[in-house]
Design an enzyme around this catalytic site. Structure first.
Site, short mmCIF file in Angstrom:
data_model
loop_
_atom_site.label_atom_id
_atom_site.label_comp_id
_atom_site.label_asym_id
_atom_site.label_seq_id
_atom_site.Cartn_x
_atom_site.Cartn_y
_atom_site.Cartn_z
N GLU A 1 0.56 -1.30 0.15
CA GLU A 1 0.10 -0.27 0.41
C GLU A 1 0.98 1.54 -0.09
OE1 GLU A 1 -3.72 2.24 2.60
OE2 GLU A 1 -2.29 1.00 3.19
N GLU B 1 -11.36 2.82 5.94
CA GLU B 1 -10.42 3.66 6.95
C GLU B 1 -10.67 4.19 7.54
OE1 GLU B 1 -6.13 1.32 7.61
OE2 GLU B 1 -7.03 1.93 5.75
#
Length: 253
Positions: free
Chosen positions: A138, A235
């Protein structure tokens, strides 16, 4: 649309098994977490079985957080520690039936870091393959994580191509991508073949997605039109009781 509650940010006022139950009660379709390692596997597995929610993924440990570490896999000289963290994450994920492991790169740069990251990811992909687990990487934005090895989707694509493993994918976090690169719609369309998970949060404060500069009502329609059927990871930092921030669910109606 289906949604996953990231329990690294949501319902952090309660133990992980109870946070899983809260996500189920709130209407989420799945859960994911950051670093569950202090919670017994049996307790997490029991909560997942009770609720019927799948655990989408978890992160490798960051390393020495007191020293400011935020991942180990791209750090030259820390290969032993990085692979121990990978082994631990895969074992925990396999024990609870988690689909993915996010291998955190850490603060590093340069050719030596490039080589180390590719080698450690190759190791992770081989170790994860036997469990049917996908390895994720990521890009993190340089406002929240200045100096993080991986900051752009183009860099992540290059890494994925260098490793060449079918179970290595990109975690496309709309929050990080918007801050670093923008053009979310076209960028996601171009990267879709290598995307393994999608996350979202309000920009620029990482709050609930029904505020800020990204129109998630539009983005959710884009993602749906692309044929994405897996749960999207919420998130974001609720800034208060998680239940009070779930009005964004109406963006999907």
């Amino acid at each position: 649309m289906k949604f996953s509650a990231n329990l690294g940010f949501l319902w952090t006022d309660r133990p992980l098994p109870d946070a899983i139950r809260a996500a189920k009660a709130a209407g989420f379709d799945a859960v994911e977490c950051h670093w569950p390692y202090e919670v017994p596997v049996e307790a997490v597995r029991a909560a997942l079985e009770e609720t019927g929610l799948p655990m989408l993924g978890l992160n490798t440990r960051r390393g020495d957080t007191d020293a400011g570490e935020n991942g180990l896999a791209a750090l030259p000289g820390r290969e032993v520690d990085a692979r121990a963290a990978i082994d631990e994450a895969i074992a925990y994920a396999a024990a609870i039936g988690a689909a993915c492991v996010h291998v955190m790169a850490g603060f590093a740069k340069g050719p030596e870091a490039d080589a180390v990251f590719v080698e450690n990811l190759s190791y992770a992909c081989k170790a994860a393959h036997g469990h049917g687990i996908t390895v994720l990487i990521e890009p993190l934005n340089h406002y929240d994580a200045p100096g993080y090895y991986l900051a752009t989707t183009s860099h992540a694509r290059a890494v994925i191509e260098a490793v060449g493993a079918p179970n290595l994918k990109l975690m496309f976090d709309c929050y990080h991508v918007q801050l670093m690169e923008g053009d979310l719609t076209n960028r996601l369309k171009g990267l879709l073949p290598i995307v393994g998970h999608i996350q979202f949060a309000g920009v620029p404060d990482r709050g609930a997605p029904d505020r800020g500069e990204v129109n998630y009502a539009h983005m959710f329609k884009v993602i749906d039109a692309l044929g994405w059927t897996a749960p999207l990871g919420a998130e974001y930092k609720p800034g208060g009781p998680t239940e009070d921030t779930l009005g964004w669910f109406t963006l999907t109606r």
